[in-house]
Design an enzyme around this catalytic site. Structure first.
Site, PDB file in Angstrom:
ATOM      1  CG  ASP A   7      12.309 -22.322  -0.292  1.00 14.81           C
ATOM      2  OD1 ASP A   7      11.313 -22.870  -0.795  1.00 14.81           O
ATOM      3  OD2 ASP A   7      13.400 -22.203  -0.891  1.00 14.81           O
ATOM      4  CG  HIS A  13      12.361 -17.378   2.256  1.00 18.45           C
ATOM      5  ND1 HIS A  13      12.518 -16.559   1.159  1.00 18.45           N
ATOM      6  CD2 HIS A  13      13.340 -18.320   2.177  1.00 18.45           C
ATOM      7  CE1 HIS A  13      13.552 -16.981   0.442  1.00 18.45           C
ATOM      8  NE2 HIS A  13      14.066 -18.045   1.029  1.00 18.45           N
TER       9      HIS A  13
END
Length: 340
Positions: free
Chosen positions: A158, A303
């Site tokens: 992400d 992430h």
């Protein structure tokens, strides 16, 4: 004391610094999304490092600012003028809200992130999501994991792209021949189209993670649509294809937002394994939580942006090798079977 508001728009970020009297201490500065290091250097280079105020629709800067030792506060809609359909309120308004009553704002903590102080609301919201999204889930348009009967696992990343971490992640995935899914924010997709082009060339899936990583329950329907459509356009321009994959920031939607998403041609993808790598708990900790938590059909949340992602990069080979040793097959989320 100096106070700085950071506003955002399609073209990047505006920084306005004011003094104790509420007057501009310096001319407003503007930074393109690819110049975050320059933005941080500007703030740190001022005679005094200011207290920084950001909006709750700006979830892409605070981690990097706090990592640089800058104090960041979040201003919520109740203390701000109405924001436009796309973009934040002006930077000068954010700075003045900070000067008027900084104690009324939420001081962000690096280990808690943009939504510091909202943890209970987030936890309750996850349960509300599930109930509101039942119809979409029945259609295969909302899921947090795949079939528990298929020995598959999906790695997802992400908030990117963010050099150099996205490229390092792509290097590792290429070395192991592993596909993944990248949920990109529009502001960085626009700034780093070469990263999305490489994702597509390597066969990875690309999903929509909104333009500025906002807290969705605070958006109006037009604001949500602008966030999604502009990000979709940036992804299509960079990668050459349209995406129908969507991940809400923080995984949170109000029932109203769930209804709006149901009107769009999107499949919302959540997760069931999250080692909270954004908190930088340690390379071994990240890989161990993934290996301990992964089961058939798991969707792993990692992430590649939002700050220093050295630990995520360091943990990735360990988790890939550990999952391969357990004979998991890696798939992108659009290839993840959700049928039992």
């Amino acid at each position: 004391m100096l106070y700085s508001g950071i506003g955002w728009s399609e073209t990047g970020f505006e920084v306005q610094v004011i003094d104790d009297q509420g007057e501009p201490a310096f001319p407003a500065e503007r930074f393109a999304p690819g110049r975050i290091r320059d933005l941080i250097a500007y703030l740190r280079g001022l005679p005094r490092t200011p207290v920084v105020v950001v909006e709750s629709t700006n979830g892409v800067l605070d981690g990097r600012l706090m990592a640089a030792g800058i104090e960041v506060h979040r201003a919520d809609p109740a203390v701000l003028p109405a924001r436009p359909v796309f973009g934040s309120v002006p930077a000068i308004d954010l700075a003045r809200v900070g000067r008027q009553n900084v104690r009324a704002l939420t001081k962000l903590e690096r280990a808690r992130g943009t939504q510091t102080g909202r943890e209970d609301e987030l936890e309750a919201g996850f349960a509300g999501n599930e109930a509101a999204a039942g119809e979409l889930a029945a259609q295969g348009r909302w899921f947090g994991h795949g079939s528990r009967e298929r020995h598959q696992v999906a790695l997802t990343f992400d908030d990117g792209p963010q050099p150099p971490y996205t490229d390092l992640v792509l290097d590792i995935l290429e070395r192991y021949g592993v596909p993944a899914t990248f949920f990109c924010v529009g502001t960085y997709a626009k700034a780093h189209p070469e990263s999305l082009a490489r994702m597509a060339e390597q066969g990875h899936a690309i999903g929509n993670h909104t333009w500025s990583h906002p807290f969705l329950p605070e958006l109006t329907r037009p604001q949500l649509i602008e966030q999604i459509e502009r990000t979709g356009d940036a992804i299509a321009e960079a990668s050459g294809s349209k995406t129908t994959l969507f991940r809400p920031p923080y995984g949170l939607c109000s029932p109203e937002v769930v209804g709006w998403l149901g009107e769009l041609d999107l499949t919302t993808v959540l997760w069931d394994v999250a080692p909270d790598d954004w908190m930088m708990p340690g390379t071994d900790f990240i890989s161990r939580l993934v290996l301990d938590g992964a089961r058939s059909g798991s969707v792993v949340l990692l992430h590649d942006s939002g700050g220093d992602r050295t630990q995520t990069v360091g943990a990735l080979p360990q988790m890939i090798e550990g999952l391969l040793a357990r004979e998991f097959r890696f798939v992108a989320v659009d290839d993840l079977s959700t049928a039992e």
